[in-house]
Scaffold this motif. Structure first.
Motif, PDB file in Angstrom:
ATOM      1  N   GLY A  99       6.340   5.152   4.838  1.00 40.01           N
ATOM      2  CA  GLY A  99       6.700   4.536   3.591  1.00 40.01           C
ATOM      3  C   GLY A  99       7.069   3.105   3.730  1.00 40.01           C
ATOM      4  N   ASN A 100       8.119   2.502   2.915  1.00 39.30           N
ATOM      5  CA  ASN A 100       8.512   1.186   3.031  1.00 39.30           C
ATOM      6  C   ASN A 100       8.967   0.811   4.400  1.00 39.30           C
ATOM      7  N   GLU A 101       9.952   1.761   4.859  1.00 35.27           N
ATOM      8  CA  GLU A 101      10.755   1.575   5.954  1.00 35.27           C
ATOM      9  C   GLU A 101       9.869   1.599   7.384  1.00 35.27           C
ATOM     10  N   GLY A 102       9.139   2.766   7.380  1.00 34.61           N
ATOM     11  CA  GLY A 102       8.319   3.089   8.493  1.00 34.61           C
ATOM     12  C   GLY A 102       7.307   1.891   8.547  1.00 34.61           C
ATOM     13  N   SER A 103       6.647   1.487   7.515  1.00 33.26           N
ATOM     14  CA  SER A 103       5.796   0.372   7.421  1.00 33.26           C
ATOM     15  C   SER A 103       6.379  -0.826   8.341  1.00 33.26           C
ATOM     16  N   TYR A 104       7.715  -1.152   7.904  1.00 32.72           N
ATOM     17  CA  TYR A 104       8.296  -2.347   8.249  1.00 32.72           C
ATOM     18  C   TYR A 104       8.332  -2.179  10.107  1.00 32.72           C
ATOM     19  N   TYR A 105       8.837  -0.991  10.542  1.00 28.52           N
ATOM     20  CA  TYR A 105       9.136  -0.708  11.829  1.00 28.52           C
ATOM     21  C   TYR A 105       7.626  -0.990  12.586  1.00 28.52           C
TER      22      TYR A 105
ATOM     23  N   CYS B 122       2.717   9.070  12.069  1.00 32.11           N
ATOM     24  CA  CYS B 122       2.521  10.430  11.268  1.00 32.11           C
ATOM     25  C   CYS B 122       3.072  10.474   9.728  1.00 32.11           C
ATOM     26  N   ASP B 123       2.195  10.822   9.101  1.00 32.73           N
ATOM     27  CA  ASP B 123       2.732  10.749   7.578  1.00 32.73           C
ATOM     28  C   ASP B 123       1.926  11.970   6.988  1.00 32.73           C
ATOM     29  N   THR B 124       2.429  12.744   6.020  1.00 33.58           N
ATOM     30  CA  THR B 124       1.590  13.594   5.448  1.00 33.58           C
ATOM     31  C   THR B 124       0.623  13.388   4.178  1.00 33.58           C
ATOM     32  N   ASN B 125       0.760  11.899   4.006  1.00 33.23           N
ATOM     33  CA  ASN B 125      -0.006  11.248   3.089  1.00 33.23           C
ATOM     34  C   ASN B 125      -1.200  10.682   3.355  1.00 33.23           C
ATOM     35  N   PRO B 126      -2.378  10.937   3.380  1.00 31.68           N
ATOM     36  CA  PRO B 126      -3.419  10.422   3.955  1.00 31.68           C
ATOM     37  C   PRO B 126      -3.487   8.749   3.616  1.00 31.68           C
ATOM     38  N   SER B 127      -3.120   8.080   2.437  1.00 31.56           N
ATOM     39  CA  SER B 127      -3.037   6.917   1.961  1.00 31.56           C
ATOM     40  C   SER B 127      -2.215   6.227   2.842  1.00 31.56           C
ATOM     41  N   LYS B 128      -1.326   6.763   3.388  1.00 28.79           N
ATOM     42  CA  LYS B 128      -0.474   5.740   4.136  1.00 28.79           C
ATOM     43  C   LYS B 128      -0.780   5.877   5.538  1.00 28.79           C
TER      44      LYS B 128
ATOM     45  N   LYS C 113      -3.243   2.530   9.506  1.00 28.36           N
ATOM     46  CA  LYS C 113      -4.705   2.179  10.479  1.00 28.36           C
ATOM     47  C   LYS C 113      -5.044   0.835  10.274  1.00 28.36           C
ATOM     48  N   LYS C 114      -4.871   0.207   9.345  1.00 32.24           N
ATOM     49  CA  LYS C 114      -5.358  -1.134   8.981  1.00 32.24           C
ATOM     50  C   LYS C 114      -4.368  -2.102   9.595  1.00 32.24           C
ATOM     51  N   SER C 115      -3.030  -1.706   9.614  1.00 34.02           N
ATOM     52  CA  SER C 115      -1.989  -2.584   9.989  1.00 34.02           C
ATOM     53  C   SER C 115      -2.021  -2.646  11.451  1.00 34.02           C
ATOM     54  N   MET C 116      -2.313  -1.464  12.198  1.00 32.85           N
ATOM     55  CA  MET C 116      -2.152  -1.254  13.518  1.00 32.85           C
ATOM     56  C   MET C 116      -3.761  -1.390  14.275  1.00 32.85           C
ATOM     57  N   GLU C 117      -4.426  -2.104  13.468  1.00 35.93           N
ATOM     58  CA  GLU C 117      -5.811  -2.314  14.029  1.00 35.93           C
ATOM     59  C   GLU C 117      -5.913  -2.816  15.362  1.00 35.93           C
ATOM     60  N   GLY C 118      -6.574  -2.631  16.382  1.00 36.10           N
ATOM     61  CA  GLY C 118      -6.312  -3.151  17.646  1.00 36.10           C
ATOM     62  C   GLY C 118      -5.282  -2.504  18.687  1.00 36.10           C
ATOM     63  N   PHE C 119      -4.491  -1.781  17.969  1.00 34.09           N
ATOM     64  CA  PHE C 119      -3.486  -1.004  18.983  1.00 34.09           C
ATOM     65  C   PHE C 119      -4.113   0.404  19.148  1.00 34.09           C
ATOM     66  N   ASP C 120      -3.735   0.854  20.424  1.00 38.28           N
ATOM     67  CA  ASP C 120      -4.120   2.446  21.047  1.00 38.28           C
ATOM     68  C   ASP C 120      -3.056   3.221  20.346  1.00 38.28           C
TER      69      ASP C 120
END
Length: 396
Positions: free
Chosen positions: A12-18, A36-42, A47-54
């Protein structure tokens, strides 16, 4: 040098910031290897924010922890699940860095600490405000006896303004079942932690006066006034709300040798008496004469690394490079104070002693949870909350 492999539960908000902190290389000796998140949208947003990372992605935190992909997990889920996830990780030998609050009620946090001790697993708290130079300096001054014996403390923190749309951004927000409370458990865990950490004392009793849904369409508290008592006879007040704007943030600690005042988490002043009040009051022959005093604008080192600083310290503690700054055992103190204020508020401001009666608190909380209502809201949305923890004066 070895890198610590992190997993994050809750995007969510905080996890995305990390995730941003890792991507922006604001942390060292560490990388994200699983999310990990139970919400597929998140998950898709991540995946978009971590593109290029393993990075590997999971919908079940147990599968992520069991995967062997991580050395440590950052727990950033809704409050009730902090204990469950943290204990599972500890039992699997995965180090835990838990977001605030450690839990909703002290029994949860006590069990987390017992599990950490039993499994000998590193456990830390994300009390990022302890990295703020002004609070560190206040802690240092008081610990070194600069203001003498504690007499009074007051923290007026009413600059937590939130709109109704904020509360409507998640179905679980501001509900007894989803969040376990309001401004005390969501906005103020850092301040409730700082209060006792800066002072070096925990109140022995409180009287809490809470207003539920006073300024918003919510079922939990959005305004609180608490009266505190300490073992040496000192008293205090803690006032907070999400209903005022522009609001005030003033933290004042009064001692026998002077006062420390912090405004807006930035400006720090020491009002230093040239004589201890306890001595001056007894010995001064003049009825109205105050001790002479000087005003000192306190300088700090300016460091305020917030979340990145806590992650770096946790990483380095795992690597044996430095001591853990905020041990998980510290997490119970703020929850204890929060529970005491809440329990008093549920009982019309009656005096509640600390430590709080765990079973009584949990009984009343569960009654409220049974009648709680989740709102209709889109839980897919992630909002930028980076401005809410004072990064405007951070140093990287």
């Amino acid at each position: 040098m070895k890198e610590i492999r992190y997993g994050i539960v809750g995007l969510g908000n905080e996890g995305s910031y990390y995730c941003y902190l890792f991507n922006d290389k604001q942390v060292h000796n560490a990388k994200i290897t699983a999310l990990c998140d139970t919400n597929p949208s998140k998950i898709e947003n991540a995946k978009k924010s971590m593109e290029g990372f393993d990075v590997q992605y999971f919908s079940d935190y147990k599968e992520m922890i069991d995967s062997g992909l991580i050395d440590a997990v950052i727990v950033v889920t809704p409050h009730y699940s902090h204990a469950e996830i943290s204990k599972y990780a500890m039992e699997k030998g995965v180090a835990v860095l838990c977001d605030k609050p450690a839990g909703v009620y002290t029994k949860q946090v006590r069990e987390m600490n017992e599990c950490a001790k039993k499994t000998n697993t590193p456990f830390g708290m994300m009390f990022n405000q302890r990295t703020n130079s002004v609070f560190r300096k206040m802690h240092e001054l008081i610990e070194n006896g600069e203001i003498g014996e504690l007499m009074r403390v007051s923290w007026l923190i009413t600059d937590w303004y939130r709109t109704q749309s904020y509360y409507d951004s998640g179905s679980w927000r501001a509900t007894w079942q989803g969040e376990g409370g309001g401004v005390l458990i969501n906005q103020c865990p850092h301040q409730l932690d700082l209060l006792q950490w800066v002072l070096g004392k925990t109140p022995v009793s409180v009287n809490g006066f809470c207003e539920y849904g006073k300024w918003h369409d919510i079922e939990v508290e959005d305004e609180v006034t608490a009266f505190l008592r300490f073992d040496n006879g000192a008293t205090g007040v803690f006032i907070t709300t999400t209903g005022e704007a522009p609001g005030t943030n003033r933290f004042e600690v009064v001692g026998s040798k002077g006062n420390i005042v912090c405004d807006n988490n930035v400006d720090l002043y020491l009002y230093k008496n040239n004589n201890d009040l306890f001595i001056h009051t007894k010995e001064c022959p003049q009825g109205f004469e105050k001790p002479k005093m000087e005003v000192i604008k306190v300088e700090t080192d300016g460091e305020n690394r917030q979340h990145a600083g806590i992650i770096d310290n946790f990483t380095d503690s795992l690597l044996g490079l430095e001591k853990l700054y905020v041990d998980g055992a510290e997490g119970i103190k703020g929850v204890e104070l929060m529970n005491a204020i809440e329990l008093s508020g549920w009982n019309n401001g009656m005096t509640v002693n600390i430590p709080v009666d765990e079973e009584e608190y949990l009984k009343v909380l569960n009654e409220k949870r049974a009648n709680s209502r989740f709102k209709e809201a889109c839980d897919d949305k992630v909002i930028d909350n980076s401005s809410s923890f004072g990064t405007n004066n951070c140093k990287k």
